[in-house]
Scaffold this motif. Structure first.
Motif, short mmCIF file in Angstrom:
data_model
loop_
_atom_site.label_atom_id
_atom_site.label_comp_id
_atom_site.label_asym_id
_atom_site.label_seq_id
_atom_site.Cartn_x
_atom_site.Cartn_y
_atom_site.Cartn_z
N ILE A 145 8.94 61.02 -6.13
CA ILE A 145 9.78 60.08 -6.87
C ILE A 145 9.50 60.09 -8.38
O ILE A 145 10.43 60.04 -9.20
CB ILE A 145 9.62 58.65 -6.30
CG1 ILE A 145 10.32 58.57 -4.94
CG2 ILE A 145 10.20 57.60 -7.25
CD1 ILE A 145 10.09 57.28 -4.18
N CYS A 146 8.24 60.19 -8.74
CA CYS A 146 7.89 60.09 -10.17
C CYS A 146 8.21 61.35 -10.97
O CYS A 146 8.09 61.33 -12.20
CB CYS A 146 6.41 59.74 -10.33
SG CYS A 146 5.99 58.13 -9.67
N VAL A 147 8.55 62.44 -10.32
CA VAL A 147 8.80 63.68 -11.09
C VAL A 147 10.23 64.19 -10.99
O VAL A 147 10.58 65.18 -11.62
CB VAL A 147 7.83 64.81 -10.68
CG1 VAL A 147 6.40 64.43 -11.03
CG2 VAL A 147 7.94 65.16 -9.20
N ILE A 148 11.05 63.53 -10.17
CA ILE A 148 12.41 64.06 -10.03
C ILE A 148 13.18 63.89 -11.34
O ILE A 148 13.74 64.84 -11.86
CB ILE A 148 13.14 63.36 -8.85
CG1 ILE A 148 12.49 63.80 -7.54
CG2 ILE A 148 14.62 63.76 -8.86
CD1 ILE A 148 13.10 63.19 -6.31
N GLY A 149 13.14 62.69 -11.91
CA GLY A 149 13.77 62.47 -13.21
C GLY A 149 15.27 62.24 -13.09
O GLY A 149 15.87 62.43 -12.04
N ASP A 150 15.84 61.84 -14.25
CA ASP A 150 17.26 61.48 -14.27
C ASP A 150 18.14 62.69 -14.01
O ASP A 150 17.90 63.77 -14.51
CB ASP A 150 17.63 60.88 -15.64
CG ASP A 150 16.92 59.56 -15.85
OD1 ASP A 150 16.59 58.92 -14.83
OD2 ASP A 150 16.69 59.19 -17.02
N GLY A 151 19.18 62.45 -13.24
CA GLY A 151 20.21 63.47 -13.04
C GLY A 151 19.74 64.69 -12.30
O GLY A 151 20.37 65.75 -12.37
N ARG A 152 18.59 64.58 -11.63
CA ARG A 152 18.11 65.74 -10.87
C ARG A 152 17.96 65.35 -9.41
O ARG A 152 17.87 64.18 -9.08
CB ARG A 152 16.75 66.19 -11.39
CG ARG A 152 16.84 66.72 -12.82
CD ARG A 152 15.55 67.30 -13.36
NE ARG A 152 14.37 67.17 -12.57
CZ ARG A 152 13.52 68.18 -12.33
NH1 ARG A 152 13.77 69.39 -12.81
NH2 ARG A 152 12.43 67.98 -11.63
N SER A 195 1.33 54.58 -7.03
CA SER A 195 1.37 55.09 -5.67
C SER A 195 1.33 53.95 -4.66
O SER A 195 2.04 53.99 -3.65
CB SER A 195 0.22 56.08 -5.43
OG SER A 195 -1.02 55.42 -5.55
N THR A 196 0.56 52.89 -4.93
CA THR A 196 0.56 51.78 -3.98
C THR A 196 1.85 50.97 -4.11
O THR A 196 2.40 50.51 -3.10
CB THR A 196 -0.66 50.85 -4.17
OG1 THR A 196 -0.93 50.69 -5.53
CG2 THR A 196 -1.87 51.40 -3.50
N ALA A 197 2.34 50.83 -5.35
CA ALA A 197 3.62 50.11 -5.53
C ALA A 197 4.72 50.83 -4.76
O ALA A 197 5.50 50.20 -4.03
CB ALA A 197 3.96 50.02 -7.02
N LEU A 198 4.79 52.14 -4.91
CA LEU A 198 5.83 52.90 -4.23
C LEU A 198 5.66 52.84 -2.71
O LEU A 198 6.64 52.87 -1.97
CB LEU A 198 5.81 54.36 -4.71
CG LEU A 198 6.37 54.56 -6.13
CD1 LEU A 198 5.97 55.92 -6.70
CD2 LEU A 198 7.90 54.42 -6.13
#
Lengths: 102, 370, 379
Positions: A34-41, C153-156
């Motif tokens: 989730i943290c690396v997908i980024g906008d529009g990807r 990571s815990t929030a997610l």
């Protein structure tokens, strides 16, 4: 604190929950993207990318150009050392540094 | 109950060598799929289990009558100065089968290696099994067959054993114990206190594979990797080394606690320092990766087919060649040397150019996030 | 390993060390006393010891090992609460391995497990969530700890539990924040620090901006650093350059991982699930304002502190302990009264002996090689 290891995303295992498989030196583990997908990807766009993995989450995309720049700077430092008698007092402007002064 | 197969060809005549032409005893079979407490009750069910699983694997021709003890003799007896070596080890591993080995192989190789690193030629093993009720009989058969194959490979015989069955939850599937007897020839004197400044330290291959493979196979960390256990018998490798370099000072297999623990023991007992060179210490990239993910240090990972040995400086190259000549020593390397100071400590010269102390661990390594 | 091995190259290290030596020679302060640089993060402490970096640096540079080990700074009362949770009937307590040996006032989680509690070590909070999924008749409590790096990571994971409607998962939240802590250290009177090696992985989440006050208000340079040994050396060199040139800036050596703005998705998840506590207790440092987070009331059903009755006692640190002074860099571990005697890794008394990243444990394990004379030439 905060053990993190660079790995490469080699597959997407669950699109709905943004899970993918990361390979780190031949060892594989499912991680959350989730943290690396980024906008529009989409998750699939991440395949082949290098990321920093922490506790089962890809936390940051690794900027390969920045990595190369840092290494180049350090290599030049070695060459300056061996190539000339005086390295000069001005530091090579820190490549790999975001230069975010106050 | 303890059951021993007499060892016909090794026993003296009065120990009951079978008469020529005597028919082999017919073996019973277990006809249920899982082990129950009945198989530990001392009655017919237990006898059937031993017959089927253990004798079926260790004494395939059914020649040996059953006694409460193995009766052994040594061909030619002990020469003056020769001694017996005796060792015992228990094997507890989860899972029972893992990439590169299983608990049965481990139980044979481990005890054979414990004899061999002392310079002894392994001859006989015992096998004692503690079984959790509910274990599949087929699993037990597989383990026993694996032990039999391993014993054949090592040239040792499993000559007596015991089984116990405990209630579910009282043990984890299966625990094995093997004891081993071997002969220590004259002229070999190895000791943990024998390392001297200037000596060199060698290992016979990449470190940490077994520990990483087991953790990986256990699946708790949900990692997958191609790492296999290094589980292997080392009696041949060690015999070759001792033939080439009779001056070997010290040898130890690098099981629990890994290289770091063994070197610390040697440094302490010999009152010397040991300096190892990270760049020369062989570790597979996958094992390094595995360790980086979990925050482990590969120097503490268990091995089941690796030894460290200390040899005089002038014999180091010959020792290296002797190790490399053997299939289980192809990855051998000279990794460090004995120093006078700091006495009792192990220091690593890092590849990066610094130095650090390699200490004993307090307990197990635990995976860490920070 | 790609992106790891290149940053462990000894040739580049030698070049950097020569630059560092030159820089030291040009800094006046170094003629009177060593420069004290604090690496805030325990990960850096680990790198420094693992690669022997202290043995490579000139004497004029002293590395002060800061408070960035979330396990070390966990107060005894919180560990006791966690043990109480683990011993609650029906509970599976899932934890990172780091926390297993941290001593509470009576026992650690390791001892609680030996006494019959169901304590499971996990690599990821997602694995704890899987435990909840696989054991619907049990309550799974995840022992959430760590700085901003681990918080997302815990929030997610909480958000994932909500999405899946998993009702038997909760979080015992002990997450802490780094900025107020650095500020507390800078405000303490017995501290003399010349610069900071900034926490790289916290920064990949929060970005470089939150550190500005360190340069602007406290006039100290900070360089956000990666965790390979070349990263650490380069960052030391960058701090020295700033000192040499009279600059105080926030620089980023770890540009390959740390974006200036941090990670938006991660920060959004943290913002949704957590809110700041008025204050949080740190082992060794005492109570620090707004230095910890708790689960927001909107997610109360995932908050173990609300779902279970925990004792929540405040228990003072052992009196002999000087962890606070070590954490602030006021003394070195070996100057602590109980270091290596009453306080060892087998029987840790203080926070810093607990985790392998605690400064004291690192000194004890990897040793004070400075005090052991090197012998002979390299092998």
């Amino acid at each position: 604190m905060c053990l993190g290891v660079p790995g490469r995303i080699v597959a997407i295992s669950d699109r709905e929950n943004a899970l993918g498989v990361v390979e780190i030196a031949g060892v594989r583990r499912e991680v959350n993207l989730i943290c690396v997908i980024g906008d529009g990807r989409s998750a699939d766009d991440c395949i082949g990318e290098w990321v920093l993995v922490h506790v089962g989450f890809a936390m940051s995309r690794l900027d390969e150009a920045e990595a190369a720049a840092t290494l180049r700077l350090l290599a030049e430092l070695g060459e300056i050392e061996t190539g000339s008698t005086e390295a000069g007092s001005a530091p090579p402007s820190a490549a790999g540094a975001a230069g975010s002064g106050p | 109950m303890n059951v021993a197969a007499r060892v016909p060809e090794a026993g003296p005549p009065e120990a009951g060598r079978p008469e020529a032409g005597r028919p082999a005893r017919r073996r019973a079979r277990v006809n249920v799929p899982t082990v129950t407490l009945a198989h530990g009750g001392g009655g017919k069910a237990m006898r059937d289990l031993i017959d089927d699983v253990f004798l079926g694997a260790f004494d395939e021709h059914g020649l040996a009558p059953l006694e409460d003890q193995a009766r052994l003799s040594l061909e030619g007896g002990l020469a003056p100065g020769e001694r017996l070596a005796l060792t015992t080890d228990s094997y507890v591993v989860d899972p029972l089968f893992f990439p590169g080995g299983d608990i049965g192989r481990l139980a044979v190789y481990g005890t054979v290696n414990d004899l061999a690193v002392g310079g002894a030629t392994p001859l006989y093993l015992t096998c004692s099994a503690i079984i959790e009720e509910g274990l599949a009989v087929d699993t037990l058969r597989r383990v026993a067959r694996s032990m039999a194959e391993a014993a054949t490979l090592c040239g040792v015989r499993i000559v007596t054993g015991d089984t116990k069955v405990v209630p579910r939850g009282a043990c984890d599937k299966l625990y094995l114990n093997t004891a081993g007897v071997g002969v220590l020839r004259t002229g070999i004197s190895l000791g943990v206190d024998a390392a001297r400044p200037g000596d060199r330290v060698l290992v016979n291959g990449v470190l940490g594979d077994h520990g990483a493979a087991i953790l990986n196979a256990r699946g708790d960390m949900a990692l997958s990797s191609p790492i296999e256990s290094d589980c292997a018998p080392l009696h041949g490798l060690i015999a070759g080394l001792l033939a080439a370099v009779p001056t070997v000072r010290f040898m130890r297999d690098l099981t629990r606690g890994g290289l770091a623990t063994v070197l610390n023991e040697a440094a302490e007992a010999s009152a010397v320092g040991i300096e190892i060179d990270e760049a020369a210490t062989p570790i597979r990239e996958e094992v390094n990766g595995f360790c980086d993910i979990l925050g482990f240090d590969p120097l503490y990972l268990a091995n089941e087919g690796r030894i460290a040995c200390v040899v005089p400086e002038e014999d180091a190259e010959v020792a290296l060649a002797a190790l490399r000549a053997h299939e289980h020593g192809a990855g051998a390397a000279i990794i460090g040397r004995i120093t006078e100071r700091p006495a009792g400590r192990v220091v690593m010269r890092t590849r990066f150019g610094g130095r650090r102390i390699v200490d004993m661990l307090v307990g197990d390594q635990l995976p860490r996030i920070c | 390993m790609k992106y790891v091995d290149e940053f462990r190259d000894p040739d580049k290290a030698r070049a950097l060390l020569r630059e560092i030596e030159k820089s030291v020679a040009r800094i006046d302060t170094c003629r009177h006393r060593p420069l004290a640089l604090m690496e805030v993060c325990g990960g850096h402490t680990h790198t420094i010891f693992k690669f022997g970096i202290e043995t490579m640096l000139p004497d004029a540079i002293e590395l002060v090992h800061g408070p960035g080990c979330p396990v070390c700074v966990l107060p005894i009362g919180r560990v006791d609460d966690c043990v109480a949770l683990a011993e609650t009937p029906g509970v599976i307590l899932a934890t990172f391995g780091d926390a297993m040996r941290v001593p509470g006032s009576k026992k650690s989680l390791m001892q609680a497990r030996a006494d019959g509690a169901d304590v499971r070590m996990v690599y990821s909070p997602l694995d704890a969530l899987r435990l909840a999924r696989d054991n619907p008749d049990r309550e799974v409590v995840f022992f959430g700890l760590g700085f901003e790096t681990t918080m997302p990571s815990t929030a997610l994971t909480v958000l994932q539990a909500e999405r899946e409607g998993i009702g038997n998962f909760s979080l015992y939240c002990n997450h802490i924040t780094i900025i107020p802590t650095i500020k507390a250290i800078l405000d303490s009177p017995d501290v003399e620090l010349d610069g900071f090696i900034g926490p790289g992985h916290v920064s990949m989440v929060i970005g470089a901006r939150p550190y500005r006050f360190i340069a602007e208000r406290y006039r100290r340079p900070l360089v956000i650093a990666g965790f390979e040994p070349l990263d650490v050396l380069q960052s030391v060199w960058m701090v020295l350059k700033q000192i040499e040139q009279g600059r105080c800036e926030i620089e980023n050596q770890y540009g390959r991982i740390v974006p200036d703005d941090g990670n938006r998705a991660a920060l959004e998840a943290v913002e949704r699930v957590f809110e700041l506590r008025e204050q949080f207790e740190w082992r060794g440092l005492g109570s620090i304002d707004r230095s910890g987070v708790r689960v927001r009331s909107a997610y109360a059903r995932y908050d173990a502190e609300r779902r279970f009755a925990v004792p929540s006692l405040r228990i003072a640190d052992p009196e002999a302990c000087q962890c606070g002074e070590v954490l602030r860099g006021a003394i070195k571990p070996r100057h602590c009264k109980v270091f290596g005697t009453a306080c060892t890794p087998e029987t840790p008394l203080g926070a810093l002996m607990v985790s392998s990243e605690g400064a004291c444990a690192a000194y004890y394990r990897y040793g004070d090689l400075d005090r052991i004379p090197a012998e002979g030439a390299p092998a």
